[in-house]
Design a protein around this motif. Sequence first.
Motif, mmCIF file in Angstrom:
data_model
loop_
_atom_site.group_PDB
_atom_site.id
_atom_site.type_symbol
_atom_site.label_atom_id
_atom_site.label_comp_id
_atom_site.label_asym_id
_atom_site.label_seq_id
_atom_site.Cartn_x
_atom_site.Cartn_y
_atom_site.Cartn_z
ATOM 1 N N VAL A 13 0.852 -1.189 0.000
ATOM 2 C CA VAL A 13 0.000 0.000 0.000
ATOM 3 C C VAL A 13 0.890 1.242 0.000
ATOM 4 N N ASP A 14 0.270 2.401 -0.174
ATOM 5 C CA ASP A 14 1.016 3.657 -0.154
ATOM 6 C C ASP A 14 1.437 4.016 1.267
ATOM 7 N N ALA A 45 8.325 9.104 -4.064
ATOM 8 C CA ALA A 45 9.711 8.793 -4.429
ATOM 9 C C ALA A 45 9.778 7.760 -5.547
ATOM 10 N N LYS A 46 8.609 7.422 -6.111
ATOM 11 C CA LYS A 46 8.507 6.479 -7.235
ATOM 12 C C LYS A 46 9.057 5.091 -6.899
ATOM 13 N N LYS A 47 8.887 4.688 -5.661
ATOM 14 C CA LYS A 47 9.338 3.362 -5.266
ATOM 15 C C LYS A 47 8.568 2.253 -5.995
#
Length: 213
Positions: A13-14, A45-47
């Motif tokens: 999840v975020d 952070a575009k993980k």
Amino acid sequence: MASHSEDALRLYVDSQFCSPYAMSAFVALQEKKLPFELITLDLAAKKNHEKDFTEKSLTQRVPTLLHGDFSLSESSAITEYVDEVFEGPALYPKDAKQRARARQVQAWLRSDLMAIRVERNTQVIFYGKKFAPLSEAALAAAQNLFFVVETLLPVGQENLFGEWSIADTDMALMLHRLVQHHEAVPARLVEYAHHQWQRASVQQWLQQGRPVL
């Protein structure tokens, strides 16, 4: 929490716990009383685009559910899978027509009402954020939302389809975008949204530790 066995469940999840779709998947697992590992990703952070995650998530989005070596993204696909594979309380109505209607509600909430989703994003709910007054497009979308809920929700009932379903959680979240921003919402729908918010599974999501914006 589940161990990383061949049947272990992991839910990505975020990290802000703001995604309505992650919430839907989380609530589904809680309602089924399934042990699972909750893993957060920093989307800012575009993980979700890093190799470790893209190898697991076909669409590179949250929520993504891992069940052993099987991975699945897109929240309604996850809730349907969880309901079909695992025993426990039903997430969808037993009647085929009502079950189809619940899935219709989920699809509609994810594909329409864009003006509400943009102008009253879920930071309203989870961070108490305040925004400018609704645009004409958002006000029109709100009236459409009210019409659908009032049509589906029987007078005097607490759920859309008799027994609770995951569509109730999804619908209540959409309403809460407006309710918690103190917009004009019909009293019956405010009561419905507040009732759905009291479920233990929903409260567990609301009580997650959220980082400062």
